[in-house]
Design a protein around this motif. Sequence first.
Motif, PDB file in Angstrom:
ATOM      1  N   VAL A 119      -8.996 -19.368  -2.906  1.00 40.67           N
ATOM      2  CA  VAL A 119      -8.327 -18.347  -2.097  1.00 40.67           C
ATOM      3  C   VAL A 119      -9.301 -17.185  -2.001  1.00 40.67           C
ATOM      4  O   VAL A 119     -10.107 -16.960  -2.904  1.00 40.67           O
ATOM      5  CB  VAL A 119      -6.987 -17.882  -2.715  1.00 40.67           C
ATOM      6  CG1 VAL A 119      -5.971 -18.996  -2.738  1.00 40.67           C
ATOM      7  CG2 VAL A 119      -7.194 -17.301  -4.112  1.00 40.67           C
ATOM      8  N   GLY A 120      -9.254 -16.439  -0.906  1.00 47.47           N
ATOM      9  CA  GLY A 120     -10.203 -15.349  -0.734  1.00 47.47           C
ATOM     10  C   GLY A 120      -9.571 -14.156  -0.060  1.00 47.47           C
ATOM     11  O   GLY A 120      -8.480 -14.238   0.513  1.00 47.47           O
ATOM     12  N   TYR A 121     -10.302 -13.032  -0.130  1.00 44.52           N
ATOM     13  CA  TYR A 121      -9.829 -11.809   0.524  1.00 44.52           C
ATOM     14  C   TYR A 121     -10.202 -11.814   2.000  1.00 44.52           C
ATOM     15  O   TYR A 121     -11.309 -12.216   2.381  1.00 44.52           O
ATOM     16  CB  TYR A 121     -10.456 -10.576  -0.134  1.00 44.52           C
ATOM     17  CG  TYR A 121      -9.919 -10.275  -1.512  1.00 44.52           C
ATOM     18  CD1 TYR A 121      -8.643  -9.750  -1.674  1.00 44.52           C
ATOM     19  CD2 TYR A 121     -10.699 -10.520  -2.636  1.00 44.52           C
ATOM     20  CE1 TYR A 121      -8.148  -9.468  -2.936  1.00 44.52           C
ATOM     21  CE2 TYR A 121     -10.214 -10.249  -3.911  1.00 44.52           C
ATOM     22  CZ  TYR A 121      -8.930  -9.723  -4.056  1.00 44.52           C
ATOM     23  OH  TYR A 121      -8.444  -9.460  -5.310  1.00 44.52           O
ATOM     24  N   SER A 122      -9.292 -11.363   2.824  1.00 45.58           N
ATOM     25  CA  SER A 122      -9.583 -11.096   4.223  1.00 45.58           C
ATOM     26  C   SER A 122     -10.020  -9.631   4.320  1.00 45.58           C
ATOM     27  O   SER A 122      -9.838  -8.861   3.369  1.00 45.58           O
ATOM     28  CB  SER A 122      -8.344 -11.345   5.083  1.00 45.58           C
ATOM     29  OG  SER A 122      -7.296 -10.474   4.676  1.00 45.58           O
ATOM     30  N   PRO A 123     -10.593  -9.193   5.441  1.00 47.47           N
ATOM     31  CA  PRO A 123     -11.019  -7.796   5.553  1.00 47.47           C
ATOM     32  C   PRO A 123      -9.902  -6.776   5.344  1.00 47.47           C
ATOM     33  O   PRO A 123     -10.185  -5.623   5.016  1.00 47.47           O
ATOM     34  CB  PRO A 123     -11.587  -7.725   6.979  1.00 47.47           C
ATOM     35  CG  PRO A 123     -12.123  -9.100   7.213  1.00 47.47           C
ATOM     36  CD  PRO A 123     -11.106 -10.010   6.569  1.00 47.47           C
ATOM     37  N   ASP A 124      -8.643  -7.181   5.504  1.00 40.65           N
ATOM     38  CA  ASP A 124      -7.549  -6.244   5.217  1.00 40.65           C
ATOM     39  C   ASP A 124      -7.112  -6.317   3.756  1.00 40.65           C
ATOM     40  O   ASP A 124      -6.081  -5.750   3.370  1.00 40.65           O
ATOM     41  CB  ASP A 124      -6.351  -6.482   6.141  1.00 40.65           C
ATOM     42  CG  ASP A 124      -5.678  -7.837   5.910  1.00 40.65           C
ATOM     43  OD1 ASP A 124      -6.119  -8.588   5.018  1.00 40.65           O
ATOM     44  OD2 ASP A 124      -4.714  -8.140   6.634  1.00 40.65           O
ATOM     45  N   SER A 147     -26.846  -0.589  10.793  1.00 39.97           N
ATOM     46  CA  SER A 147     -25.536   0.059  10.771  1.00 39.97           C
ATOM     47  C   SER A 147     -25.315   0.686   9.397  1.00 39.97           C
ATOM     48  O   SER A 147     -26.034   0.381   8.433  1.00 39.97           O
ATOM     49  CB  SER A 147     -24.430  -0.966  11.042  1.00 39.97           C
ATOM     50  OG  SER A 147     -24.618  -1.610  12.277  1.00 39.97           O
ATOM     51  N   LEU A 148     -24.334   1.544   9.315  1.00 38.97           N
ATOM     52  CA  LEU A 148     -23.971   2.157   8.043  1.00 38.97           C
ATOM     53  C   LEU A 148     -22.568   1.693   7.660  1.00 38.97           C
ATOM     54  O   LEU A 148     -21.608   1.934   8.391  1.00 38.97           O
ATOM     55  CB  LEU A 148     -24.012   3.688   8.140  1.00 38.97           C
ATOM     56  CG  LEU A 148     -25.406   4.304   8.304  1.00 38.97           C
ATOM     57  CD1 LEU A 148     -25.295   5.813   8.500  1.00 38.97           C
ATOM     58  CD2 LEU A 148     -26.288   3.994   7.104  1.00 38.97           C
ATOM     59  N   TRP A 149     -22.465   0.993   6.528  1.00 37.58           N
ATOM     60  CA  TRP A 149     -21.175   0.582   5.992  1.00 37.58           C
ATOM     61  C   TRP A 149     -20.830   1.499   4.821  1.00 37.58           C
ATOM     62  O   TRP A 149     -21.697   1.785   3.986  1.00 37.58           O
ATOM     63  CB  TRP A 149     -21.231  -0.861   5.489  1.00 37.58           C
ATOM     64  CG  TRP A 149     -21.400  -1.903   6.536  1.00 37.58           C
ATOM     65  CD1 TRP A 149     -21.712  -1.722   7.850  1.00 37.58           C
ATOM     66  CD2 TRP A 149     -21.274  -3.315   6.344  1.00 37.58           C
ATOM     67  NE1 TRP A 149     -21.783  -2.927   8.500  1.00 37.58           N
ATOM     68  CE2 TRP A 149     -21.519  -3.933   7.595  1.00 37.58           C
ATOM     69  CE3 TRP A 149     -20.972  -4.121   5.250  1.00 37.58           C
ATOM     70  CZ2 TRP A 149     -21.474  -5.311   7.778  1.00 37.58           C
ATOM     71  CZ3 TRP A 149     -20.928  -5.497   5.429  1.00 37.58           C
ATOM     72  CH2 TRP A 149     -21.171  -6.084   6.674  1.00 37.58           C
ATOM     73  N   PHE A 206     -22.979   5.953   2.348  1.00 37.21           N
ATOM     74  CA  PHE A 206     -23.220   4.836   3.262  1.00 37.21           C
ATOM     75  C   PHE A 206     -24.306   3.894   2.758  1.00 37.21           C
ATOM     76  O   PHE A 206     -25.302   4.317   2.173  1.00 37.21           O
ATOM     77  CB  PHE A 206     -23.598   5.357   4.649  1.00 37.21           C
ATOM     78  CG  PHE A 206     -22.431   5.859   5.443  1.00 37.21           C
ATOM     79  CD1 PHE A 206     -21.502   4.977   5.965  1.00 37.21           C
ATOM     80  CD2 PHE A 206     -22.246   7.216   5.665  1.00 37.21           C
ATOM     81  CE1 PHE A 206     -20.421   5.422   6.702  1.00 37.21           C
ATOM     82  CE2 PHE A 206     -21.169   7.676   6.405  1.00 37.21           C
ATOM     83  CZ  PHE A 206     -20.255   6.773   6.923  1.00 37.21           C
ATOM     84  N   GLN A 207     -24.093   2.611   3.020  1.00 31.44           N
ATOM     85  CA  GLN A 207     -25.059   1.554   2.724  1.00 31.44           C
ATOM     86  C   GLN A 207     -25.677   1.069   4.033  1.00 31.44           C
ATOM     87  O   GLN A 207     -24.966   0.583   4.918  1.00 31.44           O
ATOM     88  CB  GLN A 207     -24.370   0.377   2.031  1.00 31.44           C
ATOM     89  CG  GLN A 207     -25.209  -0.886   1.925  1.00 31.44           C
ATOM     90  CD  GLN A 207     -26.419  -0.707   1.037  1.00 31.44           C
ATOM     91  OE1 GLN A 207     -26.294  -0.222  -0.085  1.00 31.44           O
ATOM     92  NE2 GLN A 207     -27.585  -1.101   1.534  1.00 31.44           N
ATOM     93  N   PRO A 208     -26.995   1.186   4.201  1.00 32.26           N
ATOM     94  CA  PRO A 208     -27.611   0.639   5.404  1.00 32.26           C
ATOM     95  C   PRO A 208     -27.518  -0.892   5.425  1.00 32.26           C
ATOM     96  O   PRO A 208     -27.773  -1.552   4.416  1.00 32.26           O
ATOM     97  CB  PRO A 208     -29.078   1.080   5.295  1.00 32.26           C
ATOM     98  CG  PRO A 208     -29.090   2.181   4.291  1.00 32.26           C
ATOM     99  CD  PRO A 208     -27.970   1.885   3.345  1.00 32.26           C
ATOM    100  N   ALA A 214     -17.839  -1.549   8.411  1.00 30.55           N
ATOM    101  CA  ALA A 214     -17.171  -2.347   7.386  1.00 30.55           C
ATOM    102  C   ALA A 214     -17.335  -1.619   6.054  1.00 30.55           C
ATOM    103  O   ALA A 214     -17.985  -0.572   5.982  1.00 30.55           O
ATOM    104  CB  ALA A 214     -17.782  -3.754   7.310  1.00 30.55           C
ATOM    105  N   ILE A 215     -16.733  -2.172   5.006  1.00 36.54           N
ATOM    106  CA  ILE A 215     -16.976  -1.640   3.674  1.00 36.54           C
ATOM    107  C   ILE A 215     -17.970  -2.564   2.974  1.00 36.54           C
ATOM    108  O   ILE A 215     -17.970  -3.774   3.189  1.00 36.54           O
ATOM    109  CB  ILE A 215     -15.689  -1.503   2.840  1.00 36.54           C
ATOM    110  CG1 ILE A 215     -15.012  -2.863   2.628  1.00 36.54           C
ATOM    111  CG2 ILE A 215     -14.736  -0.515   3.480  1.00 36.54           C
ATOM    112  CD1 ILE A 215     -13.889  -2.830   1.620  1.00 36.54           C
TER     113      ILE A 215
END
Length: 607
Positions: free
Chosen positions: A67-72, A311-313, A569-571, A585-586
């Motif tokens: 089982v896994g996490y969805s983006p929400d 991008s910056l997450w 932020f993470q590049p 995204a995170i």
Amino acid sequence: MRFSGSALAGLALSLLPLAQASAEPPAEPRVIEVAGGPGKPGGEMVTLVSREKDTRLLTVYGYARLVGYSPDLTIQPDILRAVDVEDGRIFTFHIRQGHKWSDGSPFTAEDFRYWWEDVANNAELSPFGVPSALLVDGKEPEFEVVDEHTVRYAWPGPNPFFLPLLAAAAPLDIYRPAAYLKQFHKSYLSAEDLDAKVKTDQARDWVQLHFRRDRMYEADNPEMPTLQPWHTVTAPPNTRFVAERNAYFHRVDQNGQQLPYIDKVALDIVDSKLIPIKTGAGETTLQARGLAFSDYTFLLDSAERSGMETSLWRTARGAHLALYPNLNVKDAGWKALLRDARFRRALSMGVYRDEINQAMYYGLGIGGNNTVLPESPLYEPELRDAWAQFDPKAANDLLDEMGLTERNSDDIRLMPDGRPIEIVVETAGEDAEQTDLLQLIHDSWRQLGIKLFSRPMQREVLQNRIFSGETVMSIFYGVENGVPTADMPPTEFAPVEQIKFQWPAWGQFYETKGAAGEKPDMPSAERLMILFEQWSVSRTREERERIWHEMLQIHADQVFTIGLIAGVFQPVSHKATLKGVPEEAIFNWDPGAQFGMYLPDTFWFEK
């Protein structure tokens, strides 16, 4: 309660012959709605790493989980077709019909049985018994093979930890490729055949022989089949590890095209200091590890020649960095000060977070406590702000109220025993960021009559000093999971782990069941332990939400750690031709598995 797969599985299956006749996903694949429409198959994706053991990123980024996490941040079936949960303690797993390992062997209940009976309950392979994560009140689950495609785990009481552990970046893997590993297990070989294999392998015994092959998470054994989207084909030692697409992978897109789209993934080992430079030169396809926010401007400037987009997450730690007063410090004078909540509150109000944010993070971070972020359903704005506003006057008033009114000739306050309040903050010394940040805190704490010194050292040395009670205060990353839901364990907010630098001895006491460390002896910490135990036996989400909120309120009020800036932020850089990578995204280890939660098997090349 049931978690089940998409109703589009049948439609996707009917389209498979048109999409990729040579592939064999399960009869009921997991259907992924690829954003922007279906992608195109083919190509090689390169990412830069700094160590051989980073082959485990194939498992992390692949993010194939039971089982896994969805983006929400909800948990849903992935490898499994469905999960039935009864009373929070009985878990029935339904395996997808026709699912196969990457070598074409069937994935069935036998793979769960093999791990449970022949690995976890084998005294030689698992001398300490089954993983503690599978114990409820010290009791193992009752494991049952219902049929070839169904297994069940039943505990006498609720186990809310179970599914989150299966969904983790480094998951609790409760299955193994039985057909492969039985070749190295003494229960399935004659003594003569086993002895011959041990000698050929130059292993110490059959246990070492088995261990060397049972490296599912590490993804460094090309012979071991996998359920991940890519299968390692390069053995260590090496400076480039290549993984090829798994022809039996269980996910398909909305048109029935089997995933992953990308044929190969390559991990190139380079010096960590060279990763930003090589990314700027376009020598990678997808990169985040080894990049820092300070590299962002350089990456933008080099975009035209590198062909990379950046991008910056937002990172999802409760704080990018936090100060950790050691409540278990051996020095009696310091222990008395650090255990007084007024002292911790004053230190927090003496940190000028806005200045830190502007000077080091261009004002893009989030000031406040080391607590959950706005993206979490548990977020309460007042808890992030409690005792976290820069207010030197209120901080000085608290210190005066404590009786710390005597000062020396340098205007530094004195401890009750006459020593100046000079706090040495120990760091892992891994970059200049922490040193620069501490200099800013040094200047603002000076307004409180408190002097700060920093002392860098190797991470292992730092941990040993903290564990032994030598360290007064340290600086380190904040809470790993700043976006929890009520269904995620509140482990980081209770004194149950030695690795938490604010209460190492209390955490050791819990981890060793009282054999080492110290029992919590502060009322607020004792209350956190009670709440943690209540969460551990909770049956409903409502009950877990209530517990989480009280734990977060205690943390905000007691200031066990001093959060600084969060949401740094993470590049994330990728070739402009690589599609499917989220622009926003995170970026987090758990939950999230960094890229994993966004399913890199759905990334594809435009050309």
